[in-house]
Design a protein around this motif. Structure first.
Motif, mmCIF file in Angstrom:
data_model
loop_
_atom_site.group_PDB
_atom_site.id
_atom_site.type_symbol
_atom_site.label_atom_id
_atom_site.label_comp_id
_atom_site.label_asym_id
_atom_site.label_seq_id
_atom_site.Cartn_x
_atom_site.Cartn_y
_atom_site.Cartn_z
ATOM 1 N N VAL A 147 -1.125 -3.991 -3.167
ATOM 2 C CA VAL A 147 -2.032 -2.856 -2.970
ATOM 3 C C VAL A 147 -2.026 -1.969 -4.205
ATOM 4 C CG1 VAL A 147 -2.443 -0.752 -1.635
ATOM 5 C CG2 VAL A 147 -1.884 -2.885 -0.461
ATOM 6 N N ARG A 148 -0.852 -1.742 -4.786
ATOM 7 C CA ARG A 148 -0.738 -0.941 -6.013
ATOM 8 C C ARG A 148 -1.543 -1.603 -7.128
ATOM 9 N NH1 ARG A 148 4.484 -0.948 -6.217
ATOM 10 N NH2 ARG A 148 4.660 0.816 -4.835
ATOM 11 N N TRP A 149 -1.447 -2.919 -7.246
ATOM 12 C CA TRP A 149 -2.191 -3.655 -8.263
ATOM 13 C C TRP A 149 -3.691 -3.510 -8.036
ATOM 14 C CZ3 TRP A 149 -5.784 -7.530 -8.339
ATOM 15 C CH2 TRP A 149 -6.030 -8.132 -9.569
ATOM 16 N N LEU A 150 -4.122 -3.623 -6.787
ATOM 17 C CA LEU A 150 -5.545 -3.465 -6.473
ATOM 18 C C LEU A 150 -6.059 -2.095 -6.893
ATOM 19 C CD1 LEU A 150 -5.687 -5.111 -2.934
ATOM 20 C CD2 LEU A 150 -6.689 -6.028 -5.048
ATOM 21 N N ILE A 151 -5.287 -1.067 -6.628
ATOM 22 C CA ILE A 151 -5.687 0.293 -6.992
ATOM 23 C C ILE A 151 -5.715 0.451 -8.511
ATOM 24 C CG2 ILE A 151 -5.000 2.725 -6.911
ATOM 25 C CD1 ILE A 151 -3.942 2.125 -4.048
ATOM 26 N N GLU A 152 -4.672 -0.016 -9.175
ATOM 27 C CA GLU A 152 -4.598 0.125 -10.638
ATOM 28 C C GLU A 152 -5.715 -0.620 -11.354
ATOM 29 O OE1 GLU A 152 -0.680 -1.273 -11.552
ATOM 30 O OE2 GLU A 152 0.269 0.593 -10.915
ATOM 31 N N LYS B 40 -8.679 -1.068 -10.081
ATOM 32 C CA LYS B 40 -9.927 -0.557 -9.515
ATOM 33 C C LYS B 40 -10.652 -1.566 -8.632
ATOM 34 C CE LYS B 40 -10.537 2.604 -13.417
ATOM 35 N NZ LYS B 40 -9.481 3.440 -13.107
ATOM 36 N N ARG B 41 -9.875 -2.339 -7.895
ATOM 37 C CA ARG B 41 -10.445 -3.279 -6.934
ATOM 38 C C ARG B 41 -10.690 -2.588 -5.592
ATOM 39 N NH1 ARG B 41 -11.005 -8.538 -9.297
ATOM 40 N NH2 ARG B 41 -9.983 -8.254 -11.281
ATOM 41 N N ILE B 42 -9.905 -1.536 -5.335
ATOM 42 C CA ILE B 42 -10.122 -0.660 -4.188
ATOM 43 C C ILE B 42 -9.854 0.764 -4.631
ATOM 44 C CG2 ILE B 42 -9.552 -2.396 -2.453
ATOM 45 C CD1 ILE B 42 -6.840 -1.063 -2.096
ATOM 46 N N LYS B 43 -10.404 1.710 -3.900
ATOM 47 C CA LYS B 43 -10.191 3.115 -4.241
ATOM 48 C C LYS B 43 -9.054 3.663 -3.401
ATOM 49 C CE LYS B 43 -14.908 3.866 -5.607
ATOM 50 N NZ LYS B 43 -16.112 4.660 -5.480
ATOM 51 N N ASP B 44 -8.276 4.558 -4.000
ATOM 52 C CA ASP B 44 -7.148 5.162 -3.284
ATOM 53 C C ASP B 44 -7.535 6.312 -2.413
ATOM 54 O OD1 ASP B 44 -7.783 6.591 -5.577
ATOM 55 O OD2 ASP B 44 -5.747 7.155 -6.000
#
Length: 66
Positions: free
Chosen positions: A55-60, A62-66
């Protein structure tokens, strides 16, 4: 404890001896290290940690927004 002749040659065992642990203590610690992954709680914690890393990787990235 079972015979630990195979452990004696291991790097972990030698490192622990170098840190001042007795042979028995070093053998017990190496044994614990080798068998910790058999514990259910450990596997669950590891699985959750991997999910959070993903999830951290996805956020970093920009695959998902935090």
């Amino acid at each position: 404890m079972q015979e630990h002749s195979s452990i004696v040659k291991g790097d972990d065992f030698q490192n622990l001896l170098g840190m001042g642990f007795s042979e028995i203590e070093a053998a017990q610690l190496v044994h614990m290290k080798e068998h910790v992954t058999e514990q259910v709680e450990y596997r669950e914690i590891l699985q959750e940690s991997r999910r959070l890393d993903f999830v951290r990787w996805l956020i970093e990235h920009k695959r998902i927004k935090d």
